[in-house]
Design a protein around this motif. Sequence first.
Motif, PDB file in Angstrom:
ATOM      1  N   MET A  64       0.852  -1.181   0.000  1.00 22.37           N
ATOM      2  CA  MET A  64       0.000   0.000   0.000  1.00 22.37           C
ATOM      3  C   MET A  64       0.894   1.239   0.000  1.00 22.37           C
ATOM      4  SD  MET A  64      -2.957   1.117   2.798  1.00 22.37           S
ATOM      5  CE  MET A  64      -4.107  -0.134   2.318  1.00 22.37           C
ATOM      6  N   GLU A  65       0.608   2.152  -0.893  1.00 21.51           N
ATOM      7  CA  GLU A  65       1.363   3.401  -0.972  1.00 21.51           C
ATOM      8  C   GLU A  65       0.988   4.322   0.193  1.00 21.51           C
ATOM      9  OE1 GLU A  65       3.734   4.133  -3.162  1.00 21.51           O
ATOM     10  OE2 GLU A  65       3.463   2.271  -4.275  1.00 21.51           O
ATOM     11  N   TYR A  66       1.885   5.249   0.524  1.00 24.69           N
ATOM     12  CA  TYR A  66       1.648   6.128   1.672  1.00 24.69           C
ATOM     13  C   TYR A  66       0.344   6.921   1.524  1.00 24.69           C
ATOM     14  CZ  TYR A  66       2.951  10.380  -0.806  1.00 24.69           C
ATOM     15  OH  TYR A  66       2.980  11.424  -1.675  1.00 24.69           O
ATOM     16  N   TYR A  67       0.033   7.345   0.310  1.00 24.72           N
ATOM     17  CA  TYR A  67      -1.169   8.150   0.120  1.00 24.72           C
ATOM     18  C   TYR A  67      -2.434   7.299   0.305  1.00 24.72           C
ATOM     19  CZ  TYR A  67      -0.400   6.450  -4.675  1.00 24.72           C
ATOM     20  OH  TYR A  67      -0.167   5.678  -5.783  1.00 24.72           O
ATOM     21  N   ARG A  71     -10.170  21.064   1.523  1.00 25.78           N
ATOM     22  CA  ARG A  71     -10.555  19.671   1.295  1.00 25.78           C
ATOM     23  C   ARG A  71      -9.882  19.154   0.026  1.00 25.78           C
ATOM     24  NH1 ARG A  71     -12.898  17.028  -2.100  1.00 25.78           N
ATOM     25  NH2 ARG A  71     -13.712  18.830  -3.200  1.00 25.78           N
ATOM     26  N   GLN A  72      -9.780  20.022  -0.975  1.00 26.67           N
ATOM     27  CA  GLN A  72      -9.139  19.637  -2.230  1.00 26.67           C
ATOM     28  C   GLN A  72      -7.676  19.245  -2.011  1.00 26.67           C
ATOM     29  OE1 GLN A  72     -11.018  22.357  -1.767  1.00 26.67           O
ATOM     30  NE2 GLN A  72     -12.689  22.215  -3.243  1.00 26.67           N
ATOM     31  N   GLN A  73      -6.990  19.970  -1.129  1.00 33.24           N
ATOM     32  CA  GLN A  73      -5.589  19.666  -0.850  1.00 33.24           C
ATOM     33  C   GLN A  73      -5.456  18.299  -0.182  1.00 33.24           C
ATOM     34  OE1 GLN A  73      -2.846  21.756  -1.761  1.00 33.24           O
ATOM     35  NE2 GLN A  73      -1.916  19.778  -1.435  1.00 33.24           N
ATOM     36  N   ILE A  74      -6.333  18.004   0.762  1.00 33.22           N
ATOM     37  CA  ILE A  74      -6.308  16.692   1.417  1.00 33.22           C
ATOM     38  C   ILE A  74      -6.578  15.602   0.382  1.00 33.22           C
ATOM     39  CG2 ILE A  74      -7.419  15.231   3.164  1.00 33.22           C
ATOM     40  CD1 ILE A  74      -5.639  17.559   4.286  1.00 33.22           C
ATOM     41  N   GLY A  75      -7.518  15.856  -0.513  1.00 27.98           N
ATOM     42  CA  GLY A  75      -7.806  14.904  -1.587  1.00 27.98           C
ATOM     43  C   GLY A  75      -6.594  14.645  -2.463  1.00 27.98           C
ATOM     44  N   LYS A  76      -5.840  15.679  -2.756  1.00 28.54           N
ATOM     45  CA  LYS A  76      -4.628  15.518  -3.567  1.00 28.54           C
ATOM     46  C   LYS A  76      -3.591  14.678  -2.842  1.00 28.54           C
ATOM     47  CE  LYS A  76      -5.127  19.809  -6.175  1.00 28.54           C
ATOM     48  NZ  LYS A  76      -4.558  21.141  -6.431  1.00 28.54           N
ATOM     49  N   TYR A  77      -3.452  14.879  -1.535  1.00 26.53           N
ATOM     50  CA  TYR A  77      -2.525  14.044  -0.756  1.00 26.53           C
ATOM     51  C   TYR A  77      -2.954  12.583  -0.810  1.00 26.53           C
ATOM     52  CZ  TYR A  77      -0.767  18.365   1.459  1.00 26.53           C
ATOM     53  OH  TYR A  77      -0.227  19.602   1.714  1.00 26.53           O
ATOM     54  N   LYS A 115      -2.516   4.851   2.428  1.00 27.14           N
ATOM     55  CA  LYS A 115      -2.550   4.689   3.880  1.00 27.14           C
ATOM     56  C   LYS A 115      -3.170   5.920   4.537  1.00 27.14           C
ATOM     57  CE  LYS A 115      -0.512   1.861   6.880  1.00 27.14           C
ATOM     58  NZ  LYS A 115      -0.707   0.439   6.917  1.00 27.14           N
ATOM     59  N   LEU A 116      -2.890   7.098   3.991  1.00 27.16           N
ATOM     60  CA  LEU A 116      -3.507   8.320   4.519  1.00 27.16           C
ATOM     61  C   LEU A 116      -5.024   8.247   4.430  1.00 27.16           C
ATOM     62  CD1 LEU A 116      -1.363  11.269   3.118  1.00 27.16           C
ATOM     63  CD2 LEU A 116      -1.643  10.610   5.512  1.00 27.16           C
ATOM     64  N   LYS A 117      -5.519   7.849   3.269  1.00 24.09           N
ATOM     65  CA  LYS A 117      -6.965   7.759   3.084  1.00 24.09           C
ATOM     66  C   LYS A 117      -7.560   6.695   4.000  1.00 24.09           C
ATOM     67  CE  LYS A 117     -10.602   7.128  -0.308  1.00 24.09           C
ATOM     68  NZ  LYS A 117     -10.933   6.925  -1.710  1.00 24.09           N
ATOM     69  N   ALA A 118      -6.913   5.531   4.068  1.00 26.16           N
ATOM     70  CA  ALA A 118      -7.420   4.445   4.906  1.00 26.16           C
ATOM     71  C   ALA A 118      -7.445   4.858   6.379  1.00 26.16           C
ATOM     72  CB  ALA A 118      -6.563   3.202   4.713  1.00 26.16           C
ATOM     73  N   THR A 119      -6.427   5.578   6.815  1.00 22.65           N
ATOM     74  CA  THR A 119      -6.371   6.040   8.201  1.00 22.65           C
ATOM     75  C   THR A 119      -7.504   7.008   8.490  1.00 22.65           C
ATOM     76  OG1 THR A 119      -3.979   5.718   8.259  1.00 22.65           O
ATOM     77  CG2 THR A 119      -4.915   7.163   9.931  1.00 22.65           C
ATOM     78  N   ARG A 120      -7.728   7.927   7.566  1.00 20.28           N
ATOM     79  CA  ARG A 120      -8.829   8.884   7.738  1.00 20.28           C
ATOM     80  C   ARG A 120     -10.166   8.156   7.803  1.00 20.28           C
ATOM     81  NH1 ARG A 120     -12.340  10.696   4.355  1.00 20.28           N
ATOM     82  NH2 ARG A 120     -11.183  10.199   2.454  1.00 20.28           N
TER      83      ARG A 120
END
Length: 73
Positions: free
Chosen positions: A1-4, A29-35, A6-11
């Motif tokens: 799993m890529e870090y990005y 929100r758009q910036q978080i989506g890009k991450y 993992k970010l979404k899964a954690t959220r």
Amino acid sequence: MEYYEKLKATREDQNKTQQEVADALKTTRQQIGKYETGSQIMTIGRLKELCQFYNVSADYILGLPKGLDWPRE
């Protein structure tokens, strides 16, 4: 799993919306989506903020294995 991913899964595991994360980090929100899609690389400072918000380690987000033999002073 890529870090990005993992970010979404954690959220999602913490039942947070992108807007809630964005508000806490004073961004959009758009910036978080890009991450979360990997289309925007975040700074180390932003990674630290996200880890503190989610209460997880950067090692966890980056997918590093537990028990690595890091140099310690």
